[in-house]
Enzyme design. Structure first.
Site, short mmCIF file in Angstrom:
data_model
loop_
_atom_site.label_atom_id
_atom_site.label_comp_id
_atom_site.label_asym_id
_atom_site.label_seq_id
_atom_site.Cartn_x
_atom_site.Cartn_y
_atom_site.Cartn_z
N GLY A 68 9.50 4.43 -1.78
CA GLY A 68 10.59 3.48 -1.95
C GLY A 68 10.21 2.41 -2.97
N LYS A 78 9.43 8.56 -7.15
CA LYS A 78 9.53 7.10 -6.99
C LYS A 78 10.80 6.78 -7.76
CE LYS A 78 8.18 2.59 -7.11
NZ LYS A 78 7.64 1.69 -6.09
N THR A 120 2.08 3.03 -2.54
CA THR A 120 1.64 4.01 -3.53
C THR A 120 0.33 4.65 -3.09
OG1 THR A 120 2.73 2.78 -5.27
CG2 THR A 120 1.09 4.36 -5.97
N GLY A 140 9.54 -1.84 -2.95
CA GLY A 140 9.46 -3.00 -2.08
C GLY A 140 9.55 -2.60 -0.61
N ASP A 184 3.14 3.22 -10.66
CA ASP A 184 3.20 4.05 -9.45
C ASP A 184 3.48 5.49 -9.84
OD1 ASP A 184 2.94 1.62 -8.24
OD2 ASP A 184 4.80 1.73 -7.08
N GLY A 190 0.79 -1.24 0.00
CA GLY A 190 0.00 0.00 0.00
C GLY A 190 0.82 1.29 0.00
N1 LIG Z 1 -6.38 -0.14 2.26
C1 LIG Z 1 -6.53 -0.51 0.98
N2 LIG Z 1 -7.76 -0.54 0.41
C2 LIG Z 1 -7.93 -0.91 -0.87
N3 LIG Z 1 -6.94 -1.25 -1.69
C3 LIG Z 1 -5.69 -1.24 -1.18
C4 LIG Z 1 -5.41 -0.89 0.17
N4 LIG Z 1 -4.07 -0.96 0.36
C5 LIG Z 1 -3.56 -1.37 -0.80
N5 LIG Z 1 -4.51 -1.54 -1.73
C6 LIG Z 1 -4.37 -1.97 -3.12
O1 LIG Z 1 -3.42 -3.00 -3.18
C7 LIG Z 1 -2.60 -2.85 -4.33
C8 LIG Z 1 -1.15 -2.69 -3.88
O2 LIG Z 1 -1.03 -1.44 -3.20
P1 LIG Z 1 0.11 -0.41 -3.62
O3 LIG Z 1 0.27 -0.38 -5.10
O4 LIG Z 1 -0.17 0.88 -2.96
O5 LIG Z 1 1.36 -1.16 -2.93
P2 LIG Z 1 2.88 -0.77 -2.97
O6 LIG Z 1 3.42 -1.03 -1.61
O7 LIG Z 1 3.03 0.58 -3.50
O8 LIG Z 1 3.46 -1.86 -4.01
P3 LIG Z 1 4.87 -1.81 -4.78
O9 LIG Z 1 5.82 -2.51 -3.89
O10 LIG Z 1 4.56 -2.55 -6.05
O11 LIG Z 1 5.22 -0.38 -5.04
C9 LIG Z 1 -3.11 -1.64 -5.08
O12 LIG Z 1 -4.03 -2.06 -6.06
C10 LIG Z 1 -3.81 -0.85 -3.99
O13 LIG Z 1 -4.80 0.02 -4.48
MG LIG Z 2 4.02 1.21 -5.20
#
Ligand SMILES: Nc1ncnc2c1ncn2[C@@H]1O[C@H](COP(=O)(O)OP(=O)(O)OP(=O)(O)O)[C@@H](O)[C@H]1O
Ligand SMILES: [Mg+2]
Length: 227
Positions: A118, A38, A17, A120, A53, A15
């Protein structure tokens, strides 16, 4: 008030992003100028930019999506959905940690808030001997740690927190972004973590699918609060 926040996580796809976009959006609504970065992205599909992202972050701060803004936000883009050093190797490239650090430093300023996502989790290798944690430490910016509420998330959150605090990285908040398959209520995961740390906890419930879920995220104001 922070002039920069580094959004990191206990792992990938948790989550970051969503939280970075929500923080950027909410800071803008509060009247602040916001820049998003990013610096390193893997699994970057130039044919599917809207899902990146980078484009999500630019959209959250109302920046046009052009080649120039994409390159400025994310200079290190790799196609393979792998750890950064591995994805770079697939393209015969190496990531110059010093150059990533310099690019991030150049985006910091007194007149705006810089939000850096960041890649991961906290201990992802960025090439050579360096990890994301080293980037945060060298930048001397506070971190926001995003974790989940899946089975196992509590240990992952506390382990990631420990990896930051042992390097004296200030952690403004832990945002628990509710996992899709969470075995317990979000509040129970938050309470369990709160018993083991003084870092402020912010619960981010599971949001309904939307084009821009960051627009409907609840207030993350606690992340901006000093302390
Ligand atoms: N609380 C939440 N409610 C609904 N969807 C969520 C929630 N948290 C994360 N997601 C969804 O889960 C997916 C992964 O989240 P996100 O892309 O923000 O992760 P990330 O940590 O940025 O991943 P990465 O390591 O690829 O950058 C996305 O589709 C995001 O919208
Ligand atoms: Mg991300």
């Amino acid at each position: 008030v922070s002039r920069a926040l580094f959004v990191t996580a206990s792992g990938t796809g948790i989550g970051k992003t969503l939280v970075a976009c929500a923080l950027a959006h909410q800071a803008r609504v509060a009247g602040r100028a916001v820049r998003v970065l990013k610096p390193v992205a893997t699994g970057f599909d130039e044919m599917n930019l809207g899902e990146s992202d980078t484009v999500n972050l630019l959209t959250a701060v109302g920046q046009d999506v052009t080649e120039t803004t994409i390159v400025a936000c994310t200079p290190w883009r790799f196609t393979a959905p792998l750890a950064p050093d591995m994805a770079a190797a697939r393209e015969g490239r190496v990531i110059d940690f010093g150059a990533v650090l310099a690019h991030c430093r150049a985006a910091l300023g007194e007149d705006h808030l810089t939000i850096i996502e960041g890649v991961g989790g906290t201990m992802v290798p960025l090439g050579g001997q360096e990890t994301v944690r080293d980037l945060i430490a060298e930048l001397e910016v506070p971190a926001v740690l995003v974790a989940g509420s899946y089975l196992g998330a509590i240990s992952h959150a506390l382990t990631a927190l420990e990896s930051l605090t042992t390097r004296n990285i200030p952690v403004r908040a832990i945002v628990i972004s509710e996992s899709a398959a969470a075995p317990v209520p979000l509040a129970e995961t938050c309470a369990a973590i709160a018993r083991l740390t003084d870092v402020p906890l912010v619960a981010l419930p599971r949001l309904a699918p939307a084009t821009h879920p960051w627009q409907v995220a609840p207030s993350l104001a606690a992340v901006f609060a000093p302390g």
